[in-house]
Design an enzyme around this catalytic site. Structure first.
Site, PDB file in Angstrom:
ATOM      1  CB  THR A  37      -1.064   1.912  -6.245  1.00 17.52           C
ATOM      2  OG1 THR A  37      -0.089   2.317  -5.294  1.00 17.52           O
ATOM      3  CG2 THR A  37      -1.089   2.884  -7.398  1.00 17.52           C
ATOM      4  CB  ALA A  67      -7.794  -9.761   1.650  1.00 17.13           C
ATOM      5  CE  LYS A 128       4.107  -5.839 -12.494  1.00 17.19           C
ATOM      6  NZ  LYS A 128       3.519  -4.540 -12.660  1.00 17.19           N
ATOM      7  CE  LYS A 228       4.876  -4.558 -16.296  1.00 16.57           C
ATOM      8  NZ  LYS A 228       5.263  -3.170 -16.031  1.00 16.57           N
TER       9      LYS A 228
END
Ligand code: NDP
Ligand code: HSE
Length: 456
Positions: A37, A67, A128, A228
């Site tokens: 994405t 990759a 994250k 986060k």
């Protein structure tokens, strides 16, 4: 594609300050790890915006390899020759200057980033989960190699929040950071609130739109927001906070009745990440509390109007006061914007022979347990509609030192529903109250308990 190899110092910045290096004027070579994405949008921007990026950096960026896990997937608009499944070989190439990691997860991402840093490449990552689990190892490796580790995309997608905390506000004292930092759960809660939609169908929509993590459990159980929150607290309070330090509850237990109950009193349910710096204790020590959980906030609160997959982060600091950062928090294109911003910055640093800021964890603050958190609570009880029930419940709250702010009662035949909102109380006191309420004969069920945040 050029194959020129350049030797790499392992422990110092690798400057190209004067233009006298053999590679001066040549492209900075970029290896991309992951083309899903986010990665596919990063690749697209690198190609589509190459002339502007070159003008902004002073040298061209050349994408030398990508990759992936599966070579046979269609990758529209990208040269098939760029793709490899040997990520380790790609980051081990001596001619790679910049590595973008958008694979996600802990391994092989950690090994690949460490290898890239040790080979002298600067790294940009959106990961994250890895930063919150083992950021210290990565920061140390970057410091040792004298190269950059940037991660704007790791928190709140396109919203610039890492750099403001790391750089713009570094002269100030940040006292709290409160945010909606997970697009998937905000999208789900927003649809449940606005359209009365069900949880499962809304999650499928979020997955189809590319907001959800590969395993959406990370979103709906609050792991993504907790990662986060750990990153935000570490940056804001100059201390190391890991995901394991963060108290976490997801949204899987939020019911349509919680949402309706919030709506009835002018509130809305949001999954919040809350990072707070406590006042000094008797020894002058300032602890931090970091937590992620669903909370009711007043509809008048600025975070209440954050809809869809949008994110927002509220920062309070001693000198600047209140700041709000708002924007798209997930999705390929918004996240790629943050990745590209970092890529240009680390590329510029490289051209100047400089490195950006490293980790700042000098304050080494303790993380306080959830029991010590002080906030307000919304409690919904199913009770027998008999004389004295209200008095017994009020007594139970009083015995545990929890003060009631409002009570609403709706009769239902022989039963009644009581909705109580408390004044601020310690989490431990509220938990003890709820345990005691469950033992009262008149209480049929403690239907829901939810924290209430934001001034009313
Ligand atoms: P995707 O699952 O869409 O893409 C992951 C990519 O990594 C795929 O191209 C996959 O290859 C590749 N990959 C997986 N395992 C390996 C491996 N062992 N070796 C090489 N390549 C591998 O993830 P996203 O793009 O959604 O997320 C990437 C990162 O960005 C994560 O850290 C995520 O948390 C973060 N992020 C994502 C946001 C979003 O909105 N999606 C927003 C902000 C951050 P293949 O294509 O062959 O399957
Ligand atoms: N899955 C994450 C979200 C992506 O929904 O917010 C952005 O980090």
């Amino acid at each position: 594609m050029t194959t020129e190899a350049v030797s790499r110092p392992q422990t110092a910045a690798r400057p190209d300050p004067s233009g006298s290096s053999p590679r001066s004027g040549q492209p900075l070579r970029v290896a991309l790890l992951g083309c899903g994405t986010v990665g596919s949008e990063v690749a697209r921007l690198l190609i589509d915006s190459s002339a502007d990026l070159q003008a902004r950096i002073g040298r061209p960026l050349e994408l030398v390899g990508i990759a992936v896990r599966r070579l046979n997937r269609p990758r529209a608009g990208l040269d098939p020759e760029l793709f490899t499944t040997d990520a380790e070989a790609l980051v081990g190439r001596d001619d790679v200057d910049l590595v973008v990691e958008v694979i996600g997860g802990i391994e092989p991402a950690r090994t690949l980033i460490l290898s890239a840093l040790r080979h002298g490449a600067s790294v940009v990552t959106a990961n994250k989960a890895l930063l919150a689990e083992d950021g210290a190892t990565l920061f140390t490796a970057a410091e040792d190699a004298g190269v950059d580790l940037y991660f704007e995309a790791a928190v709140a997608g396109a919203i610039p929040i890492v750099r403001p905390l790391r750089e713009s506000l570094v002269g100030d004292e940040i006292t709290s950071v409160i945010g909606i930092v997970n697009g998937t759960t905000n999208f789900i809660l927003d649809k449940m609130d606005g359209e009365g939609a069900g949880f499962a169908e809304t999650l499928s929509d979020a997955q189809a739109l590319g907001y959800a993590e590969a395993d959406p459990t990370a979103d709906v159980e609050g792991f993504d927001a907790a990662a986060k929150a750990a990153i935000l607290a570490s940056l804001a309070f100059h201390t190391r906070v890991t995901a394991a330090d963060v108290y976490r509850e997801g949204i899987t237990d939020v019911t349509t009745s919680d949402i309706a109950s919030a709506r009835a009193i002018g509130f809305v349910v949001k999954l919040l990440a809350i990072c707070e710096l406590a006042d000094p204790d008797a020894d002058g020590q300032r602890s931090v509390s970091v937590r992620v959980h669903p909370a009711m906030i007043p509809r008048s609160h600025p975070l209440a109007s954050v809809g869809g997959a949008y994110n927002a982060v509220f920062v309070e600091s001693r000198s600047a006061g209140r700041l709000m950062f708002y924007g798209p928090g997930a999705g390929g294109s918004p996240t790629a914007s943050a990745v590209l911003g970092d890529l240009v910055t680390v590329a510029r640093n490289r051209v100047r022979g400089a490195a950006g800021p490293g980790e700042s964890s000098y304050a080494a603050r303790p993380v306080s347990p959830i029991d010590d958190v002080v906030t307000r609570y919304h409690i919904s009880l199913e009770v027998a509609d008999v004389t004295g029930v209200l008095a017994s419940i009020a007594t139970c709250f009083a015995e545990h030192g929890v003060s009631i702010q409002t009570v609403r009662q709706a009769g239902r035949g022989s039963d009644a529903q009581l909705v109580i909102v408390t004044h601020r109380a310690r989490d431990a006191a509220l938990s003890a109250t709820v345990r005691a309420l469950r033992t009262l004969p008149a209480v049929r069920e403690v239907a829901s308990v939810m924290r209430v945040e934001g001034d009313v």
